[in-house]
Structure formats: structure tokens, C-alpha cells
Design a protein around this motif. Structure first.
Motif, mmCIF file in Angstrom:
data_model
loop_
_atom_site.group_PDB
_atom_site.id
_atom_site.type_symbol
_atom_site.label_atom_id
_atom_site.label_comp_id
_atom_site.label_asym_id
_atom_site.label_seq_id
_atom_site.Cartn_x
_atom_site.Cartn_y
_atom_site.Cartn_z
ATOM 1 N N TYR A 117 1.508 10.357 -0.446
ATOM 2 C CA TYR A 117 1.317 9.897 0.933
ATOM 3 C C TYR A 117 2.425 8.917 1.372
ATOM 4 O O TYR A 117 2.514 8.567 2.533
ATOM 5 C CB TYR A 117 -0.077 9.284 1.098
ATOM 6 C CG TYR A 117 -0.249 7.916 0.463
ATOM 7 C CD1 TYR A 117 -0.196 6.767 1.241
ATOM 8 C CD2 TYR A 117 -0.467 7.764 -0.910
ATOM 9 C CE1 TYR A 117 -0.351 5.511 0.676
ATOM 10 C CE2 TYR A 117 -0.623 6.522 -1.478
ATOM 11 C CZ TYR A 117 -0.561 5.399 -0.679
ATOM 12 O OH TYR A 117 -0.711 4.160 -1.248
ATOM 13 N N ILE A 118 3.258 8.486 0.418
ATOM 14 C CA ILE A 118 4.420 7.664 0.780
ATOM 15 C C ILE A 118 5.649 8.557 0.585
ATOM 16 O O ILE A 118 5.951 8.965 -0.541
ATOM 17 C CB ILE A 118 4.504 6.403 -0.102
ATOM 18 C CG1 ILE A 118 3.255 5.539 0.130
ATOM 19 C CG2 ILE A 118 5.780 5.606 0.191
ATOM 20 C CD1 ILE A 118 3.147 4.308 -0.741
ATOM 21 N N GLN A 136 5.262 -1.412 -5.417
ATOM 22 C CA GLN A 136 4.062 -1.220 -4.586
ATOM 23 C C GLN A 136 3.054 -2.371 -4.735
ATOM 24 O O GLN A 136 3.406 -3.501 -4.530
ATOM 25 C CB GLN A 136 3.453 0.159 -4.873
ATOM 26 C CG GLN A 136 4.355 1.299 -4.411
ATOM 27 C CD GLN A 136 4.530 1.304 -2.902
ATOM 28 O OE1 GLN A 136 3.589 1.088 -2.138
ATOM 29 N NE2 GLN A 136 5.754 1.519 -2.432
ATOM 30 N N LYS A 142 1.500 -7.532 -4.810
ATOM 31 C CA LYS A 142 0.376 -8.368 -4.351
ATOM 32 C C LYS A 142 0.176 -9.574 -5.270
ATOM 33 O O LYS A 142 -0.343 -10.605 -4.843
ATOM 34 C CB LYS A 142 -0.900 -7.519 -4.265
ATOM 35 C CG LYS A 142 -0.817 -6.442 -3.170
ATOM 36 C CD LYS A 142 -1.941 -5.426 -3.258
ATOM 37 C CE LYS A 142 -1.803 -4.355 -2.169
ATOM 38 N NZ LYS A 142 -2.704 -3.207 -2.352
ATOM 39 N N PHE A 171 -8.453 1.467 -2.954
ATOM 40 C CA PHE A 171 -7.600 0.336 -2.565
ATOM 41 C C PHE A 171 -7.351 0.259 -1.073
ATOM 42 O O PHE A 171 -7.060 -0.793 -0.538
ATOM 43 C CB PHE A 171 -6.280 0.354 -3.347
ATOM 44 C CG PHE A 171 -5.423 1.570 -3.122
ATOM 45 C CD1 PHE A 171 -4.612 1.670 -2.009
ATOM 46 C CD2 PHE A 171 -5.422 2.618 -4.039
ATOM 47 C CE1 PHE A 171 -3.816 2.783 -1.807
ATOM 48 C CE2 PHE A 171 -4.628 3.729 -3.846
ATOM 49 C CZ PHE A 171 -3.824 3.822 -2.720
ATOM 50 N N GLU A 199 7.274 4.517 4.514
ATOM 51 C CA GLU A 199 5.832 4.254 4.418
ATOM 52 C C GLU A 199 5.271 3.819 5.771
ATOM 53 O O GLU A 199 4.192 4.260 6.177
ATOM 54 C CB GLU A 199 5.529 3.181 3.358
ATOM 55 C CG GLU A 199 4.024 2.909 3.306
ATOM 56 C CD GLU A 199 3.544 2.059 2.147
ATOM 57 O OE1 GLU A 199 4.366 1.473 1.435
ATOM 58 O OE2 GLU A 199 2.309 2.000 1.977
ATOM 59 N N ASN A 236 -3.275 1.684 6.768
ATOM 60 C CA ASN A 236 -2.958 0.247 6.747
ATOM 61 C C ASN A 236 -2.987 -0.337 8.156
ATOM 62 O O ASN A 236 -3.433 -1.463 8.360
ATOM 63 C CB ASN A 236 -1.591 0.011 6.096
ATOM 64 C CG ASN A 236 -1.628 0.252 4.602
ATOM 65 O OD1 ASN A 236 -2.698 0.191 3.993
ATOM 66 N ND2 ASN A 236 -0.483 0.537 4.008
ATOM 67 N N TYR A 264 4.208 -6.615 4.749
ATOM 68 C CA TYR A 264 3.438 -5.927 3.698
ATOM 69 C C TYR A 264 4.201 -4.702 3.176
ATOM 70 O O TYR A 264 4.333 -4.508 1.965
ATOM 71 C CB TYR A 264 2.057 -5.539 4.239
ATOM 72 C CG TYR A 264 1.287 -4.673 3.274
ATOM 73 C CD1 TYR A 264 0.708 -5.216 2.135
ATOM 74 C CD2 TYR A 264 1.193 -3.296 3.478
ATOM 75 C CE1 TYR A 264 0.032 -4.419 1.228
ATOM 76 C CE2 TYR A 264 0.512 -2.490 2.578
ATOM 77 C CZ TYR A 264 -0.060 -3.057 1.454
ATOM 78 O OH TYR A 264 -0.716 -2.256 0.542
ATOM 79 N N CYS A 269 5.859 -4.114 -0.653
ATOM 80 C CA CYS A 269 5.488 -2.965 -1.495
ATOM 81 C C CYS A 269 6.729 -2.190 -1.943
ATOM 82 O O CYS A 269 6.726 -1.556 -2.995
ATOM 83 C CB CYS A 269 4.559 -2.014 -0.737
ATOM 84 S SG CYS A 269 2.883 -2.650 -0.526
ATOM 85 N N TYR A 316 -8.338 -1.873 -9.167
ATOM 86 C CA TYR A 316 -9.274 -1.390 -8.152
ATOM 87 C C TYR A 316 -10.612 -1.011 -8.761
ATOM 88 O O TYR A 316 -11.104 -1.717 -9.639
ATOM 89 C CB TYR A 316 -8.651 -0.226 -7.350
ATOM 90 C CG TYR A 316 -7.292 -0.609 -6.852
ATOM 91 C CD1 TYR A 316 -7.164 -1.597 -5.885
ATOM 92 C CD2 TYR A 316 -6.142 -0.055 -7.380
ATOM 93 C CE1 TYR A 316 -5.926 -2.008 -5.445
ATOM 94 C CE2 TYR A 316 -4.896 -0.459 -6.944
ATOM 95 C CZ TYR A 316 -4.802 -1.433 -5.978
ATOM 96 O OH TYR A 316 -3.576 -1.837 -5.559
ATOM 97 N N GLY A 335 0.309 -0.382 -9.410
ATOM 98 C CA GLY A 335 0.838 -0.002 -8.097
ATOM 99 C C GLY A 335 0.977 1.507 -8.041
ATOM 100 O O GLY A 335 1.140 2.148 -9.097
ATOM 101 N N VAL A 336 0.938 2.093 -6.831
ATOM 102 C CA VAL A 336 1.024 3.554 -6.741
ATOM 103 C C VAL A 336 2.430 4.102 -7.028
ATOM 104 O O VAL A 336 2.625 5.309 -7.056
ATOM 105 C CB VAL A 336 0.505 4.121 -5.387
ATOM 106 C CG1 VAL A 336 -0.973 3.905 -5.225
ATOM 107 C CG2 VAL A 336 1.293 3.546 -4.208
#
Ligand code: GLN
Length: 319
Positions: A30-31, A66, A70, A98, A163, A170, A194, A198, A245, A262-263
Motif C-alpha cells: 500500500y506504500i 517506517q 515512532k 496499526f 505514501e 492516515n 509523520y 516514516c 501491534y 515497521g512495515v
């Protein structure tokens, strides 16, 4: 504690085993810029409290950290506002994905913890504190460079823009939290910060070095500021309970140390007082955690006797 010779042999064995694995998970699609990364990679780096470094596989290939960012965003925010942060973000595990939005409705726009996307957006809002996204990301990069002692660490801006172009969830999360009054900065600047955090690129060695403050209980940064023990305690606690998560409980059973995934396929894992570990393999499980990363950590921690639940580290067992 494992002797370096033992640790090197274990790392060599793990790297060889991971190379042969055929079940490697799916890379994040998805990214846009992550969808083309090969699932064949595996890298690992360990920095011990004695300062030894043991690494192997693709440990020098940079990847997108990613959600591991955080951890560093939370470190900055706790330094900036201290325990007031917990008035705006919870610190309990979630049983949702997440990027889930559902819990925000019943919990008044207070994200369950700082490692969910929702929680990290509130943390980004805190770190923005009236400045431009550009200056806030520069501060975060400065922190990471200082922790890792490496000025080469930077943001992959194309990845961040890619992204941002498809970040419908998001954007929805941010607007939803804003509707409860829990975001105060301009929405475009918060989401920009953000997505840029990432998109920070690091390799396993840089990441394990950057994580040392979580192993040693604090750090003095090169600008003279320090990260106190209480911040380290809070972050390790959050990593342990929420870092993977809705798989955090399963990870505690299988591995038994604080970690943040992270993804991009990276995981930063900490054995307090003993080791800072970074692993990377881009294939993910359904929770968005690296399949081989989790497997490698399970093997390493069991072999080295590093689980927090077995009474401290013990001499290396092998075989
Ligand atoms: N940039 C990703 C996102 O916002 C980070 C998610 C993750 O690494 N778990 O969805």
C-alpha cells in the motif's frame, strides 16, 4: 552473557537459516515505493553493552524504518512535554490493526497508544509545536543521527511523497482525531511530518546503534541534552506492550523483550542492559510485522538466554 565469538557463530547460523526460508511473508504494497522491495533480503546487527558489534546478511543495506520512527518521535515528545503526553495518548495495548480508526470513536479521540498510526499522529502534533514540518523533521533526524553517531542518516523524500499520495487512512485518522480536539497544529504539516519520519532510511547497523540508549538506560546527545532513564523506561514499556501491534502479546510469549516493528520489514529490539538488536526482512505477516525478523529474534533470544522472563542472560547454549 554471550561471548562475542559465540554471538558471531549464532548470527552466522541465523543468517544462513533465514536465507533458506521459503515462507517469507508479503512486502507492504500500500506504500508505492515499498511494493518493489525484494523479500529475499535479511539483515541483522547487534550492539552489546560492552560495545561489541556483531552483524550479518544485508546489515548495510538501508531500508525504510517506517513505524520504528515512532520510537524516536516518542523520545522527542517525552523530552518536550514529559508525562503531559499521556493526557493525549493512552499507553495500553490495542487489539486492532496499526491503522485502525474504530477505537477512537468510543475513546473520545485519544489513541490507545503512541505506536498506532493514530497515536503517532498525536505525537507528531506535539513535536510540531508551532514550527514547520521541515524544521520538526530536521530535529528528529538530528536526534537519530546523534544517537547513531552517523550523519549519513536521512529521509527518502520520494518515498514520503509516494505514501502521502495514497494515505487515505492516515488522513482520515488525523481528521477524526482533530474532530475531538486532540490535534492542534495544521493538518497538512502534521501529516507531512509523520510521513517524512516514516520514510527515514537506515540500515541494521545504524538502527542497532541508534537503539543503544534504550539498552543503556539513557544517553547524552551531542547538543548537550540528555535522555533520562524515565523516558527510556516508558519507551521500553511501550515497545514491550504495544510495539508489534495486536501481535505484541504473541511476541512476548515467543521472544520476551521490548521491540518495535515497521512495515518496511525492520524491527528494533532491546535486551535492557545487554543488547540493542536490529533485524530487517521486508516480507510481513498479517499484522504488518516482519516474518523472518520475528523468527530470527526468537532464535537469537532463546539461544542467548536473553528473554526478560528467565532471570537474566546466561551463558550461550548452542545447537
Ligand atoms: N507509514 C506507515 C503507515 O502510516 C507506517 C505503518 C507501520 O510501519 N506499521 O501506514
Amino acid at each position: 552473557m554471550a561471548r562475542q565469538a559465540d554471538l558471531s557463530a549464532v548470527v552466522r547460523r541465523i543468517v544462513a537459516a533465514m536465507k533458506k526460508e521459503t515462507v517469507r511473508g508479503e512486502v507492504a504494497r500500500y506504500i508505492p515505493h515499498l511494493s518493489g522491495v525484494s523479500p529475499d533480503h535479511f539483515g541483522i546487527a547487534i550492539v552489546t553493552a560492552a560495545g561489541e558489534i556483531v552483524s550479518g546478511g544485508d546489515c548495510r543495506i538501508p531500508f525504510s524504518i517506517q513505524s520504528i520512527s515512532k520510537v524516536f518521535g516518542l523520545t522527542l515528545a517525552l523530552g518536550n512535554v514529559g508525562s503531559r503526553l499521556w493526557e493525549r495518548v493512552g499507553r495500553t495495548p490495542s487489539d486492532t490493526a496499526f491503522n485502525s480508526i474504530s477505537q477512537l470513536e468510543t475513546e473520545g479521540g485519544i489513541p490507545r497508544n503512541p505506536f498506532l498510526n493514530s497515536g503517532a499522529l498525536v505525537v507528531a502534533d506535539i513535536n510540531l509545536s508551532g514550527r514547520s514540518a521541515e524544521s520538526a523533521i530536521a530535529e528528529l533526524i538530528g536526534l537519530i543521527q546523534s544517537l547513531a553517531c552517523d550523519d549519513g542518516i536521512c529521509v527518502d523524500r520520494e518515498l514520503a511523497l509516494g505514501e502521502a499520495g495514497t494515505a487515505y487512512k492516515n488522513i482520515a485518522l488525523l481528521n477524526y482525531i482533530r474532530s475531538f480536539g486532540n490535534i492542534s497544529g495544521p493538518l497538512d504539516a502534521v501529516i507531512d511530518l509523520y510521513h517524512h519520519q516514516c520514510a527515514i532510511r537506515m540500515d541494521c547497523l545504524q538502527l542497532a546503534c541508534a537503539g543503544r540508549y534504550l539498552m543503556t538506560g539513557g544517553a547524552v546527545l551531542r547538543d548537550g541534552r540528555s535522555i533520562p532513564e524515565q523516558v527510556v523506561h516508558s519507551i521500553n514499556a511501550a515497545m514491550f506492550t504495544c510495539g508489534l501491534y495486536d501481535a505484541s502479546g504473541e511476541f512476548a510469549f515467543r521472544v520476551g523483550i521490548p521491540a518495535k516493528s515497521g512495515v518496511g520489514g525492520g524491527i528494533l529490539a532491546i535486551v535492557p542492559g545487554v543488547a540493542s538488536i536490529a533485524v530487517w526482512s521486508p516480507g510481513l505477516d498479517r499484522n504488518g510485522n516482519s516474518v523472518l525478523g520475528v523468527r530470527a529474534l526468537e532464535d537469537l533470544v532463546q539461544t542467548a538466554g536473553w528473554s526478560l522472563f528467565v532471570g537474566g542472560s546466561r551463558p550461550m547454549r548452542q545447537g
